[in-house]
Scaffold this motif. Structure first.
Motif, short mmCIF file in Angstrom:
data_model
loop_
_atom_site.label_atom_id
_atom_site.label_comp_id
_atom_site.label_asym_id
_atom_site.label_seq_id
_atom_site.Cartn_x
_atom_site.Cartn_y
_atom_site.Cartn_z
N ARG A 216 0.79 -0.97 0.07
CA ARG A 216 -0.28 0.20 -0.27
C ARG A 216 0.84 1.24 0.32
O ARG A 216 1.41 1.10 1.07
CB ARG A 216 -0.83 0.33 1.34
CG ARG A 216 -1.94 -1.45 1.23
CD ARG A 216 -2.66 -1.20 2.28
NE ARG A 216 -3.59 -2.27 2.28
CZ ARG A 216 -4.24 -2.31 3.39
NH1 ARG A 216 -4.30 -0.91 4.30
NH2 ARG A 216 -4.86 -3.32 3.70
N LYS B 92 -5.31 8.97 -2.53
CA LYS B 92 -4.72 7.89 -3.55
C LYS B 92 -4.17 6.22 -2.85
O LYS B 92 -2.82 7.03 -2.62
CB LYS B 92 -3.91 8.13 -4.68
CG LYS B 92 -4.57 6.63 -5.84
CD LYS B 92 -3.76 8.00 -7.11
CE LYS B 92 -4.18 6.66 -8.34
NZ LYS B 92 -4.02 7.35 -9.63
N THR C 70 -2.86 3.08 -3.43
CA THR C 70 -1.94 2.27 -5.16
C THR C 70 -1.76 1.29 -3.97
O THR C 70 -0.85 0.75 -2.99
CB THR C 70 -0.79 3.00 -5.68
OG1 THR C 70 -1.39 4.56 -6.13
CG2 THR C 70 -1.27 2.18 -6.57
N CYS C 71 -1.98 -0.01 -4.48
CA CYS C 71 -1.39 -1.63 -3.90
C CYS C 71 -1.97 -2.90 -4.91
O CYS C 71 -1.88 -1.96 -6.17
CB CYS C 71 -2.23 -1.26 -2.85
SG CYS C 71 -4.55 -1.11 -3.53
N HIS D 160 -6.08 0.50 -7.47
CA HIS D 160 -6.19 1.94 -6.52
C HIS D 160 -7.41 2.46 -6.00
O HIS D 160 -8.56 1.98 -6.60
CB HIS D 160 -5.47 2.59 -6.91
CG HIS D 160 -6.18 3.54 -7.96
ND1 HIS D 160 -6.22 3.48 -9.37
CD2 HIS D 160 -7.51 4.18 -8.18
CE1 HIS D 160 -6.74 4.29 -10.35
NE2 HIS D 160 -7.64 4.92 -9.41
#
Length: 157
Positions: free
Chosen positions: A100, A110, A112-113, A127
């Motif tokens: 993450r 945001k 994002t992962c 995301h």
């Protein structure tokens, strides 16, 4: 004196409202963790995590290596979620999010992962854009997940 007190009261109230609407990365991650818990436990409250006009994106990974993006509104997405919930419960389906990274995006954040579905051995991008609504409550404003589920293609335009 009355004008000064009215000004001071207005200043304090508006300052409190701004503070209430400004989220920290820690608050956003805590909200995201609650969302993941609700999703993985098939909670009826899962739809409360989304803004009414949230953008839901599925990037379908086709067998030939190409991708197709499918965008849905929350009404379509919630209907599909409810239809699939029983099968997901039977299969004990869950999503795990790793690597993450959180970045500021205007007033929102945001995340994002990588998403690992419990029924697979791979991780794929995802995301979430999370930020305060008009009342200052955190909501998912955009969700994007890659998927290998070809059934989403029937919703493509």
């Amino acid at each position: 004196m009355k004008k000064f007190m009215a000004f001071l009261l207005t200043f304090i109230i508006s300052g409190a409202m701004l503070c209430a609407q400004a989220a920290t990365p820690e608050q956003v991650l805590a909200f995201f963790n609650k969302y993941v818990d609700a999703a993985n436990s098939y909670s009826e409250t899962i739809t409360d995590f989304y803004a009414p006009d949230a953008k839901i994106i599925r990037v379908v990974m086709k067998p030939d290596g190409t991708t197709a993006s499918v965008v849905a509104n929350t009404k379509q997405y919630f209907n599909q979620m409810r239809l699939g919930a029983n099968l997901a419960k039977i299969n004990k389906y869950k999503n795990y999010y790793t690597e993450r990274k959180i970045t500021k995006q205007g007033n929102d954040y945001k995340i994002t992962c990588l998403r690992k579905p419990s029924t697979s051995d791979y991780k794929i991008p995802a995301h979430f854009v999370i930020g305060p609504d008009a009342k200052g409550n955190l909501k998912i404003k955009e969700e994007m997940m890659y998927t290998k589920q070809q059934r989403f293609l029937k919703y493509a335009k």
